[in-house]
Design a protein around this motif. Structure first.
Motif, PDB file in Angstrom:
ATOM      1  N   VAL A  31       0.851  -1.193   0.000  1.00  0.00           N
ATOM      2  CA  VAL A  31       0.000   0.000   0.000  1.00  0.00           C
ATOM      3  C   VAL A  31       0.884   1.238   0.000  1.00  0.00           C
ATOM      4  O   VAL A  31       1.780   1.369   0.845  1.00  0.00           O
ATOM      5  N   ALA A  32       0.658   2.116  -0.951  1.00  0.00           N
ATOM      6  CA  ALA A  32       1.345   3.405  -0.988  1.00  0.00           C
ATOM      7  C   ALA A  32       0.296   4.504  -0.842  1.00  0.00           C
ATOM      8  O   ALA A  32      -0.724   4.489  -1.538  1.00  0.00           O
ATOM      9  N   TYR A  33       0.549   5.411   0.057  1.00  0.00           N
ATOM     10  CA  TYR A  33      -0.409   6.489   0.341  1.00  0.00           C
ATOM     11  C   TYR A  33       0.222   7.836   0.022  1.00  0.00           C
ATOM     12  O   TYR A  33       1.311   8.164   0.517  1.00  0.00           O
ATOM     13  N   LEU A  34      -0.451   8.626  -0.811  1.00  0.00           N
ATOM     14  CA  LEU A  34       0.043   9.945  -1.174  1.00  0.00           C
ATOM     15  C   LEU A  34      -0.445  10.977  -0.170  1.00  0.00           C
ATOM     16  O   LEU A  34      -1.633  11.300  -0.104  1.00  0.00           O
TER      17      LEU A  34
ATOM     18  N   ALA B  67      -3.032  18.248  11.248  1.00  0.00           N
ATOM     19  CA  ALA B  67      -3.376  17.207  12.219  1.00  0.00           C
ATOM     20  C   ALA B  67      -4.163  16.089  11.552  1.00  0.00           C
ATOM     21  O   ALA B  67      -3.938  14.902  11.821  1.00  0.00           O
ATOM     22  N   LEU B  68      -5.081  16.443  10.650  1.00  0.00           N
ATOM     23  CA  LEU B  68      -5.859  15.438   9.931  1.00  0.00           C
ATOM     24  C   LEU B  68      -4.970  14.628   8.993  1.00  0.00           C
ATOM     25  O   LEU B  68      -5.108  13.407   8.876  1.00  0.00           O
ATOM     26  N   LEU B  69      -4.046  15.305   8.313  1.00  0.00           N
ATOM     27  CA  LEU B  69      -3.106  14.609   7.428  1.00  0.00           C
ATOM     28  C   LEU B  69      -2.257  13.613   8.210  1.00  0.00           C
ATOM     29  O   LEU B  69      -2.067  12.464   7.792  1.00  0.00           O
ATOM     30  N   ALA B  70      -1.732  14.052   9.353  1.00  0.00           N
ATOM     31  CA  ALA B  70      -0.881  13.185  10.167  1.00  0.00           C
ATOM     32  C   ALA B  70      -1.666  11.991  10.692  1.00  0.00           C
ATOM     33  O   ALA B  70      -1.145  10.861  10.745  1.00  0.00           O
ATOM     34  N   SER B  71      -2.913  12.209  11.058  1.00  0.00           N
ATOM     35  CA  SER B  71      -3.752  11.120  11.552  1.00  0.00           C
ATOM     36  C   SER B  71      -4.018  10.093  10.451  1.00  0.00           C
ATOM     37  O   SER B  71      -3.977   8.872  10.697  1.00  0.00           O
ATOM     38  N   ALA B  72      -4.272  10.565   9.231  1.00  0.00           N
ATOM     39  CA  ALA B  72      -4.504   9.652   8.112  1.00  0.00           C
ATOM     40  C   ALA B  72      -3.250   8.841   7.804  1.00  0.00           C
ATOM     41  O   ALA B  72      -3.328   7.637   7.521  1.00  0.00           O
ATOM     42  N   GLU B  73      -2.086   9.484   7.866  1.00  0.00           N
ATOM     43  CA  GLU B  73      -0.827   8.765   7.650  1.00  0.00           C
ATOM     44  C   GLU B  73      -0.668   7.640   8.673  1.00  0.00           C
ATOM     45  O   GLU B  73      -0.298   6.510   8.316  1.00  0.00           O
ATOM     46  N   ALA B  74      -0.917   7.957   9.936  1.00  0.00           N
ATOM     47  CA  ALA B  74      -0.759   6.952  10.992  1.00  0.00           C
ATOM     48  C   ALA B  74      -1.716   5.779  10.768  1.00  0.00           C
ATOM     49  O   ALA B  74      -1.353   4.616  11.015  1.00  0.00           O
ATOM     50  N   SER B  75      -2.913   6.087  10.276  1.00  0.00           N
ATOM     51  CA  SER B  75      -3.888   5.034  10.004  1.00  0.00           C
ATOM     52  C   SER B  75      -3.365   4.078   8.937  1.00  0.00           C
ATOM     53  O   SER B  75      -3.426   2.854   9.089  1.00  0.00           O
ATOM     54  N   VAL B  76      -2.811   4.627   7.851  1.00  0.00           N
ATOM     55  CA  VAL B  76      -2.275   3.788   6.776  1.00  0.00           C
ATOM     56  C   VAL B  76      -1.094   2.956   7.273  1.00  0.00           C
ATOM     57  O   VAL B  76      -1.000   1.753   7.001  1.00  0.00           O
ATOM     58  N   LEU B  77      -0.191   3.569   8.024  1.00  0.00           N
ATOM     59  CA  LEU B  77       0.997   2.857   8.494  1.00  0.00           C
ATOM     60  C   LEU B  77       0.657   1.742   9.475  1.00  0.00           C
ATOM     61  O   LEU B  77       1.440   0.802   9.656  1.00  0.00           O
TER      62      LEU B  77
ATOM     63  N   LEU C 132      -1.278  -0.511   8.960  1.00  0.00           N
ATOM     64  CA  LEU C 132      -1.520  -1.731   8.189  1.00  0.00           C
ATOM     65  C   LEU C 132      -0.312  -2.661   8.169  1.00  0.00           C
ATOM     66  O   LEU C 132      -0.444  -3.842   7.847  1.00  0.00           O
ATOM     67  N   ASN C 133       0.869  -2.137   8.448  1.00  0.00           N
ATOM     68  CA  ASN C 133       2.082  -2.941   8.327  1.00  0.00           C
ATOM     69  C   ASN C 133       2.025  -4.178   9.219  1.00  0.00           C
ATOM     70  O   ASN C 133       1.883  -4.074  10.439  1.00  0.00           O
ATOM     71  N   ASP C 134       2.104  -5.340   8.569  1.00  0.00           N
ATOM     72  CA  ASP C 134       2.170  -6.610   9.292  1.00  0.00           C
ATOM     73  C   ASP C 134       2.883  -7.625   8.403  1.00  0.00           C
ATOM     74  O   ASP C 134       3.544  -7.250   7.431  1.00  0.00           O
ATOM     75  N   ALA C 135       2.742  -8.892   8.696  1.00  0.00           N
ATOM     76  CA  ALA C 135       3.497  -9.913   7.971  1.00  0.00           C
ATOM     77  C   ALA C 135       3.126  -9.995   6.495  1.00  0.00           C
ATOM     78  O   ALA C 135       3.964 -10.364   5.665  1.00  0.00           O
ATOM     79  N   SER C 136       1.881  -9.644   6.140  1.00  0.00           N
ATOM     80  CA  SER C 136       1.451  -9.794   4.745  1.00  0.00           C
ATOM     81  C   SER C 136       1.218  -8.465   4.033  1.00  0.00           C
ATOM     82  O   SER C 136       0.962  -8.443   2.831  1.00  0.00           O
ATOM     83  N   THR C 137       1.292  -7.382   4.764  1.00  0.00           N
ATOM     84  CA  THR C 137       1.030  -6.062   4.176  1.00  0.00           C
ATOM     85  C   THR C 137       2.162  -5.101   4.508  1.00  0.00           C
ATOM     86  O   THR C 137       2.538  -4.962   5.672  1.00  0.00           O
ATOM     87  N   GLN C 138       2.692  -4.464   3.470  1.00  0.00           N
ATOM     88  CA  GLN C 138       3.670  -3.402   3.676  1.00  0.00           C
ATOM     89  C   GLN C 138       3.032  -2.085   3.224  1.00  0.00           C
ATOM     90  O   GLN C 138       2.419  -2.043   2.158  1.00  0.00           O
ATOM     91  N   ALA C 139       3.178  -1.051   4.036  1.00  0.00           N
ATOM     92  CA  ALA C 139       2.551   0.233   3.729  1.00  0.00           C
ATOM     93  C   ALA C 139       3.554   1.357   3.894  1.00  0.00           C
ATOM     94  O   ALA C 139       4.368   1.360   4.820  1.00  0.00           O
ATOM     95  N   CYS C 140       3.481   2.307   2.970  1.00  0.00           N
ATOM     96  CA  CYS C 140       4.340   3.475   3.065  1.00  0.00           C
ATOM     97  C   CYS C 140       3.548   4.738   2.774  1.00  0.00           C
ATOM     98  O   CYS C 140       2.476   4.705   2.153  1.00  0.00           O
ATOM     99  N   VAL C 141       4.076   5.849   3.252  1.00  0.00           N
ATOM    100  CA  VAL C 141       3.508   7.176   3.021  1.00  0.00           C
ATOM    101  C   VAL C 141       4.513   7.969   2.192  1.00  0.00           C
ATOM    102  O   VAL C 141       5.694   8.044   2.548  1.00  0.00           O
ATOM    103  N   LEU C 142       4.051   8.544   1.093  1.00  0.00           N
ATOM    104  CA  LEU C 142       4.882   9.408   0.262  1.00  0.00           C
ATOM    105  C   LEU C 142       4.377  10.838   0.436  1.00  0.00           C
ATOM    106  O   LEU C 142       3.256  11.163   0.017  1.00  0.00           O
TER     107      LEU C 142
ATOM    108  N   LEU D 143       8.322  -0.526  -0.046  1.00  0.00           N
ATOM    109  CA  LEU D 143       8.762   0.383   1.005  1.00  0.00           C
ATOM    110  C   LEU D 143       7.771   0.415   2.161  1.00  0.00           C
ATOM    111  O   LEU D 143       6.562   0.287   1.980  1.00  0.00           O
ATOM    112  N   GLN D 144       8.309   0.624   3.343  1.00  0.00           N
ATOM    113  CA  GLN D 144       7.516   0.818   4.547  1.00  0.00           C
ATOM    114  C   GLN D 144       7.959   2.109   5.228  1.00  0.00           C
ATOM    115  O   GLN D 144       9.133   2.487   5.176  1.00  0.00           O
ATOM    116  N   GLY D 145       7.013   2.794   5.863  1.00  0.00           N
ATOM    117  CA  GLY D 145       7.353   4.018   6.570  1.00  0.00           C
ATOM    118  C   GLY D 145       7.068   5.262   5.743  1.00  0.00           C
ATOM    119  O   GLY D 145       6.349   5.228   4.753  1.00  0.00           O
ATOM    120  N   ILE D 146       7.680   6.371   6.149  1.00  0.00           N
ATOM    121  CA  ILE D 146       7.415   7.677   5.549  1.00  0.00           C
ATOM    122  C   ILE D 146       8.612   8.122   4.709  1.00  0.00           C
ATOM    123  O   ILE D 146       9.761   7.974   5.123  1.00  0.00           O
TER     124      ILE D 146
END
Length: 286
Positions: free
Chosen positions: A111-114, A142-152, A154-164, A216-219
């Motif tokens: 998952v990649a989040y813009l 604050a809303l942007l940061a909260s949405a980023e945290a929500s996407v991140l 998701l990171n677990d054994a089968s899902t990798q998520a990053c924020v761009l 990629l994972q993270g920001i």
């Protein structure tokens, strides 16, 4: 190897990424919240879908079959309107995250989040990187940061998520240099001493492709190399054409959302990605 990708939010950036992925031979699902855009999406993606992530009755079953998802949702207005930001970042993004968490099967997924480099807000022009805390004194940030945290989350054994975190976008259909030159000799009610971040559409496409390929994972800050103030940038653009300078304010308007930071792209560079367009001052081949 060809895969199956979903683009949630086929606006300016999402549509460009969808076109790129199809050219690479991938199967692409693209979503819009507007019934009027479905016909247009038929020419862009393999499977156009009406999908409103904030609707609890929305059918998210298309997520089950995907190898990658790009979340490119954005408010319908470029200016900050609290209800729009709340609907997208406070409601729709977390709802999509929950739908991804509840998808059938545990097929490996990236998952990649813009997001936006604007989340850094007012850093008084200092250099900032992905470890710099967002300026959440502004509700939009604050809303942007909260949405980023929500996407991140998701990171677990089968899902990798990053924020761009993107800079202000320029490229085909977004001729920012011409827009700035059109204000030559005129007053603009924004603080000319503030530093903004920018990125070319082509490098967003490359950055998303890079993120999917590297899982990629993270920001990560996805910005070009330019770290000029508004005044420095407009002076450079106007001087090239012999135009008078833009007349910027030297102060902030009351209640204005401030973005004043030298956003570093060093983290992406360190793992092998570098912008192909260093700044909007550089001629870009068609």
């Amino acid at each position: 190897m060809a895969g199956s990708f979903g683009i949630v939010g086929c606006g300016y950036v999402g549509s460009a990424v969808a076109t790129h992925l199809r050219r690479q031979g991938h199967e692409v699902v693209g979503t819009t919240t507007s019934p009027g855009r479905l016909a247009e999406l038929c020419d862009l993606v393999d499977h156009p879908r009406l999908y409103n992530a904030g609707d609890p009755m929305a059918d998210a079953s298309f997520l089950d079959r995907l190898d990658g998802v790009l979340i490119a949702m954005a408010p319908t207005t470029a200016t900050f309107e609290e209800d729009q930001y709340e609907k997208v970042y406070g409601q729709a993004v977390p709802a999509l995250v929950e739908a991804l968490r509840q998808r059938q099967g545990r097929r490996p997924l990236h998952v990649a989040y813009l997001s936006s480099a604007g989340v850094y807000g007012d850093q008084a022009g200092a250099i900032c990187n992905e470890l710099t805390p967002p300026d959440c004194s502004n509700n939009a940030n604050a809303l942007l940061a909260s949405a980023e945290a929500s996407v991140l989350s998701l990171n677990d054994a089968s899902t990798q998520a990053c924020v761009l975190r993107l800079g202000g976008i320029y490229g085909p259909g977004k001729d920012i240099p011409s827009y700035i030159r059109s204000a030559a000799g005129q007053p603009v009610r924004k603080n000319g001493n503030h530093i903004n971040a920018w990125v070319h559409l082509h490098d967003i496409i490359r950055g998303v492709d890079f993120a999917f390929g590297r899982r990629l994972q993270g920001i990560y800050n996805l910005v070009d190399d330019l770290q000029f103030t508004r005044r420095q940038l407009s002076n450079a653009l106007c001087d090239d054409f012999g135009l008078p300078p833009v007349i910027w304010d030297n102060h902030d308007r009351p209640g204005a959302r401030i973005f004043n930071a030298r956003v570093s792209n060093a983290r992406l560079r360190e793992i092998g990605f570098q912008p192909s367009v260093s700044s909007m001052l550089e001629p870009v081949a068609a």
